[in-house]
Design an enzyme around this catalytic site. Structure first.
Site, PDB file in Angstrom:
ATOM      1  N   SER A 136      29.055  -8.872  36.818  1.00 33.32           N
ATOM      2  CA  SER A 136      29.202  -7.887  35.485  1.00 33.32           C
ATOM      3  C   SER A 136      27.793  -7.228  35.188  1.00 33.32           C
ATOM      4  O   SER A 136      26.757  -7.651  35.795  1.00 33.32           O
ATOM      5  CB  SER A 136      29.986  -8.514  34.340  1.00 33.32           C
ATOM      6  OG  SER A 136      28.746  -9.306  33.598  1.00 33.32           O
ATOM      7  N   ASP A 137      27.935  -6.112  34.489  1.00 36.18           N
ATOM      8  CA  ASP A 137      26.630  -5.788  33.841  1.00 36.18           C
ATOM      9  C   ASP A 137      26.299  -6.718  32.549  1.00 36.18           C
ATOM     10  O   ASP A 137      27.087  -7.276  32.185  1.00 36.18           O
ATOM     11  CB  ASP A 137      26.702  -4.247  33.556  1.00 36.18           C
ATOM     12  CG  ASP A 137      25.125  -3.463  33.563  1.00 36.18           C
ATOM     13  OD1 ASP A 137      24.426  -4.190  33.429  1.00 36.18           O
ATOM     14  OD2 ASP A 137      25.306  -2.323  33.628  1.00 36.18           O
ATOM     15  N   TRP A 138      25.184  -6.558  32.163  1.00 33.55           N
ATOM     16  CA  TRP A 138      24.630  -7.385  31.060  1.00 33.55           C
ATOM     17  C   TRP A 138      25.314  -7.421  29.740  1.00 33.55           C
ATOM     18  O   TRP A 138      25.778  -6.444  29.185  1.00 33.55           O
ATOM     19  CB  TRP A 138      23.212  -6.565  30.692  1.00 33.55           C
ATOM     20  CG  TRP A 138      22.568  -7.779  29.631  1.00 33.55           C
ATOM     21  CD1 TRP A 138      22.873  -7.793  28.439  1.00 33.55           C
ATOM     22  CD2 TRP A 138      21.271  -8.554  29.889  1.00 33.55           C
ATOM     23  NE1 TRP A 138      21.651  -8.887  27.688  1.00 33.55           N
ATOM     24  CE2 TRP A 138      20.840  -9.222  28.667  1.00 33.55           C
ATOM     25  CE3 TRP A 138      20.571  -8.737  31.015  1.00 33.55           C
ATOM     26  CZ2 TRP A 138      19.804 -10.109  28.781  1.00 33.55           C
ATOM     27  CZ3 TRP A 138      19.627  -9.532  30.849  1.00 33.55           C
ATOM     28  CH2 TRP A 138      19.363 -10.322  29.675  1.00 33.55           C
ATOM     29  N   GLY A 139      25.992  -8.525  29.581  1.00 35.14           N
ATOM     30  CA  GLY A 139      26.903  -8.464  28.392  1.00 35.14           C
ATOM     31  C   GLY A 139      28.279  -7.932  28.492  1.00 35.14           C
ATOM     32  O   GLY A 139      28.913  -7.802  27.302  1.00 35.14           O
ATOM     33  N   PHE A 149      29.854  -0.890  32.757  1.00 34.73           N
ATOM     34  CA  PHE A 149      30.067  -1.021  31.476  1.00 34.73           C
ATOM     35  C   PHE A 149      31.443  -0.203  30.883  1.00 34.73           C
ATOM     36  O   PHE A 149      31.921  -0.342  29.787  1.00 34.73           O
ATOM     37  CB  PHE A 149      29.250  -0.515  30.479  1.00 34.73           C
ATOM     38  CG  PHE A 149      27.688  -1.375  30.565  1.00 34.73           C
ATOM     39  CD1 PHE A 149      27.493  -2.706  29.989  1.00 34.73           C
ATOM     40  CD2 PHE A 149      26.416  -0.975  31.002  1.00 34.73           C
ATOM     41  CE1 PHE A 149      26.639  -3.559  29.953  1.00 34.73           C
ATOM     42  CE2 PHE A 149      25.530  -1.563  30.811  1.00 34.73           C
ATOM     43  CZ  PHE A 149      25.509  -2.867  30.392  1.00 34.73           C
TER      44      PHE A 149
END
Length: 702
Positions: free
Chosen positions: A287-290, A256
Site C-alpha cells: 500500500s502507499d503510506w497509511g 491512495f
C-alpha cells in the site's frame, strides 16, 4: 556500542534462537517455491502478520508522511522504510532479525529512490523529455548501485501514472501524458534498477506506482477521488503497468485514490482480477503510506479491521505504516478472515525476499566512496542536457563569443530547487550551481557583468522552489510565482534568455512575448550548472522534446495531444472553441527546438513487410540529435480513436549534411489495434496513416 532496542511487550528476545540451518527454507539449492512452502508452514499467525507490516526506521525526511510518535523497532516486522544511509546501523538491525528471532527471517529495507540516491539526476518528467531510454536505464542502474551500497533492497519507483493535469504536483515524478512513453521509460527504469539478477549486490527491487489511475485526481488535487471510464483505464492508465509487469518488476504499489467508488488499496478487480489473474503478476503489492487507515476518510469503513480485511482479501499484501495488519490475529479471532487469505500475501512477501537473495546475503558490505563517481556525474550531466527543452529561440542562442552577460534570478542561489522533490540523500553541496557552471564554460572573450545595463544579453534564471511541486504540491495556477521579474529587465532593451526550472508545465502565455529565448530546465539535478552552460554556449545542442503539453492557462486543462476528435471541426463559428484565448496549447507534446534544423522526406510504407521508412537530414551547420516520433492515425473505427497515438520513438545523431534512413516496423496487433471497455483487443481492416516529422503516408489493412 550496542544499539538499544525496544520490542513489543509480547516479544521476549531471549526465548528465541537462530533457526535450524537444516530447515529446507535455508537451503539455497532448493527451488524458491519449496523454500517458501517450508518457511510458511513453520510460521505462527503473529509472525505472518508482522511479515505483512511495514514501518519506518530513522528520521522521516518526507513531510507528507505523518508520524505522531517515535517508531519502535521490532525485528520480526517484514520490511522497513530506511531513511538513513548508515550501513553499520542497518546491519545491526538485520543481525537482530536474522540471529535473534525464532526463524531468522531477514528484513527488507526500502526507500523512495526516485531520480537518484546521492547522485541526483533530472526529475522523471524531465527524463522523459530526453526520449533517451538508454540514458535513463543507466541512471537507474547507477542509482541502484548507490542505494544498495547504503543498505537498501527496494525502491518505490518508477511512478508510471499517465498525467494530464499539470496542477497535480506529482507530474514531476512520472513520464508525462502519453501511455507509450510511460511504458517505455517504465521498462528502462525497472531494468536499470533490477538488472539481470536480483540477487546481485548492486540491484534493487523496483516498484510500479501508483496502481492505478492516481494521476486523474479531480481538479489536480492530491489523494483525491478519480472518476475514470473502463475504456480509459485500458487505453491510457493500465498499459504502463502492464509493460512493467512484462519486464519482470518485483513489486507494485497500490494508489491512495478512490477509483469510481472503490479505493485502489482494496480494489479486487484491479489488484486481483487484472494484476494477478490476467497479467500473471506474482510479486508483492504494498500500500502507499497509511492508505489502509485512510479508508475511513474515504467513507469505506470506520472500522480499521474491516478496512484491513478488505485490503488483504483484495490482494494488497503489505500494509505501509497503517499498522492495521499487525491486528490480523484479531481479524481471525473475529472470523473476518481465514488463514488461507493471509498465506497468499505472506507467500508473495517471502518470495520477494528469496528472489532478492537476502536469506543467503542479509548484510550490506561497506563500499569505499560509493557516491558521486565520475561516471555517475557524466550521466547526470548528459541526461540534464538531453532533458532540457529549448522552447523559443529568436537567434539568441547559443551565445556568441565576446559577450557581456548579466546573470540573475532565484535559481542562482537555490540549489535545492535544482535538485527537485524526492531528492533522496542528495546534498546541495554536491550541486554545480548555475553561476558556477557558466563561469567554468565561458566562451572566449565573454564575461559576467554586475549590472544589466552594461550587458549584451541578460540570462534570467527563475522557477519553482523544491516544495512547489511533488507530492502534496497541487497548485491552482501555472503562473510562476516570480514571473513578474521578467518585467524588471525588459526596460533595458537587451536580449533576454529565460531559463526556467520547474517540476511541472508552467504557463508561458504572458512570458513568451517578452523574452528572446526560453530554455526549460525542469529540475536537472547535481550537474545543473554544467549542463546549462554547455547548452547556453553551444558546447551541447538542445535535443529535448516535451513529454507533456504546456497549456496557455489552467482554463485549457486537460489538454493533451492524443485527444478524440470533436463533433465540429475547424476554426469557424460554431466550432466549439474558446472565445477568449487560442484553443491550441502554448506548446504541444513533442515540441522542442535545436540549434540546427532537420528535414524529413520520402516517407514510404511497404505494405507487404509493413515497414515504414523515412529519410532525415541535418540541414543545419551543427551536429545534433533528433527524436523521431512515429504516430498512428485510425480515422474510422467502431470505437472512435484519438486523433493520433504515439507508437514508437527513436533518437538519432546527425552530423551537418548527414542523412539517415530510419524505419518503423508496424505490428498490426500492437500498433493498429485498440481496446474496448473490457480490455479486449480489436483490429479492424481499413485505412491507417503513419505520421512522422510532419509527413503522413497511408496504409491499407485488409
Amino acid at each position: 556500542m550496542r544499539v538499544l532496542y525496544f520490542f513489543f511487550t509480547f516479544f521476549v528476545l531471549s526465548s528465541f534462537s537462530m533457526a535450524n540451518p537444516n530447515y529446507p527454507f535455508k537451503q539455497a539449492n532448493l527451488p524458491i517455491e519449496k523454500r517458501v512452502d517450508d518457511l510458511l508452514s513453520r510460521m505462527t499467525i503473529e509472525e505472518k502478520a508482522l511479515q505483512l507490516s511495514q514501518l519506518m526506521i530513522g528520521p522521516n525526511d518526507n513531510p507528507n508522511n505523518a508520524v505522531t510518535k517515535k517508531q519502535l523497532f521490532n525485528p520480526r516486522i517484514g520490511s522497513f522504510i530506511y531513511f538513513q544511509a548508515d550501513v553499520d546501523k542497518r546491519n545491526e538491525y538485520q543481525r537482530v532479525a536474522v540471529e535473534e528471532t525464532r526463524l531468522g527471517i531477514p528484513l527488507l529495507f526500502a526507500y523512495d529512490v526516485i531520480h537518484g540516491f546521492r547522485t541526483v539526476y533530472p526529475i522523471s518528467i524531465a527524463q522523459a523529455c530526453s526520449f533517451n531510454t538508454n540514458l535513463v536505464n543507466e541512471a537507474a542502474r547507477m542509482a541502484a548501485a548507490e542505494a544498495t551500497a547504503s543498505g537498501l533492497n527496494w525502491t518505490f519507483s518508477p511512478m508510471v501514472d499517465v498525467a494530464r493535469d499539470p496542477r497535480w504536483g506529482r507530474v514531476s515524478e512520472g513520464y508525462g501524458e502519453d501511455p507509450f512513453v510511460n511504458s517505455a521509460f517504465c521498462v528502462a527504469t525497472v531494468k536499470g534498477y533490477q538488472g539481470e539478477d536480483l540477487t546481485a549486490p548492486d540491484t534493487l527491487a523496483a516498484c510500479l506506482k501508483h496502481y492505478v489511475g492516481y494521476s486523474e485526481s479531480m481538479a489536480g488535487l492530491d489523494y483525491a477521488y478519480t472518476d475514470i471510464s473502463d475504456r480509459s483505464m485500458w487505453e491510457t492508465y493500465l498499459p504502463p503497468f502492464k509493460a512493467g509487469v512484462d519486464a519482470g518488476v518485483a513489486t507494485v504499489m497500490s494508489g491512495f485514490n478512490d477509483i469510481n467508488g472503490v479505493p485502489a488499496v482494496c480494489n479486487t478487480f484491479y489488484l486481483k482480477d487484472v494484476l494477478r489473474k490476467r497479467w500473471g503478476f506474482d510479486g508483492a503489492v504494498v500500500s502507499d503510506w497509511g492508505a489502509i487507515q485512510q479508508l475511513k476518510n474515504q467513507g469505506f469503513s470506520s472500522d480499521p479491521l474491516v478496512g484491513g480485511v478488505a485490503a488483504l482479501k483484495s490482494g494488497n499484501d503489505i500494509d505501509m505504516e497503517s499498522k492495521i495488519y499487525t491486528k490480523i490475529p484479531k481479524m481471525i479471532d473475529n472470523g473476518l478472515i481465514n488463514e488461507a487469505d493471509i498465506d497468499k500475501a505472506v507467500r508473495n512477501v517471502l518470495r520477494l525476499k528469496f528472489r532478492l537473495g537476502i536469506f543467503e546475503n542479509p548484510y550490506t558490505k561497506k563500499v569505499l566512496d560509493p557516491y558521486l563517481k565520475d561516471e555517475y556525474r557524466e550521466v547526470a550531466e548528459q541526461l540534464a542536457i538531453e532533458s532540457s527543452v529549448l522552447l523559443k529561440n529568436d537567434n539568441v542562442l547559443p551565445l556568441e563569443s565576446g559577450q557581456k552577460i548579466y546573470l540573475c534570478g532565484n535559481l542562482l542561489n537555490d540549489k535545492e530547487a535544482l535538485l527537485g522533490s524526492w531528492l533522496a540523500h542528495g546534498n546541495t553541496n554536491d550541486v554545480v550551481g548555475i553561476k558556477e557552471g557558466l563561469i567554468a564554460h565561458l566562451n572566449q572573450g565573454s564575461e559576467l557583468v554586475d549590472r544589466a545595463d552594461e550587458a549584451d544579453v541578460i540570462i534570467l534564471c527563475i522557477g519553482e522552489t523544491k516544495k512547489m511541486s511533488g507530492e502534496n504540491g497541487s497548485r491552482s495556477s501555472l503562473q510562476l510565482h516570480n514571473a513578474l521579474e521578467v518585467d524588471e529587465y525588459t526596460k533595458f532593451d537587451k536580449p533576454i534568455v529565460l531559463v526556467v526550472g520547474s517540476g511541472r508545465p508552467i504557463s508561458y502565455q504572458l512570458l513568451e512575448p517578452k523574452v528572446d529565448a526560453i530554455m526549460h530546465l525542469w529540475q536537472p539535478g547535481v550537474e545543473a550548472g554544467n549542463a546549462l552552460a554547455k547548452l547556453i554556449f553551444g558546447i551541447a545542442n538542445p535535443s529535448g522534446k516535451l513529454a507533456m503539453t504546456f497549456p496557455r492557462t489552467v482554463g485549457q486543462i486537460p489538454v493533451f495531444y492524443n485527444k478524440h476528435q470533436s463533433a465540429r471541426v475547424g476554426n469557424k463559428n460554431w466550432s466549439g472553441l474558446y472565445q477568449d484565448i487560442e484553443s491550441t496549447p502554448m506548446y504541444w507534446f513533442g515540441h522542442g527546438l535545436s540549434y540546427t534544423t532537420f528535414s524529413y522526406h520520402d516517407l514510404k510504407i511497404n505494405e507487404e513487410t509493413l515497414e515504414a521508412k523515412v529519410n532525415v537530414t541535418n540541414t543545419g551547420e551543427r551536429k545534433g540529435k533528433e527524436t523521431l516520433l512515429w504516430y498512428v492515425i485510425d480515422p474510422e473505427a467502431k470505437i472512435t480513436q484519438p486523433l493520433k497515438k504515439l507508437k514508437n520513438f527513436e533518437k538519432i545523431d546527425l552530423e551537418p549534411g548527414e542523412t539517415k534512413i530510419v524505419s518503423f516496423h508496424i505490428r498490426p496487433e500492437e500498433h493498429l489495434s485498440y481496446v474496448d471497455s473490457k480490455g479486449a483487443i480489436h483490429l479492424e481492416p481499413g485505412i491507417f496513416y503513419i505520421e512522422v516529422g510532419g509527413l503522413k503516408a497511408s496504409l491499407t489493412l485488409d
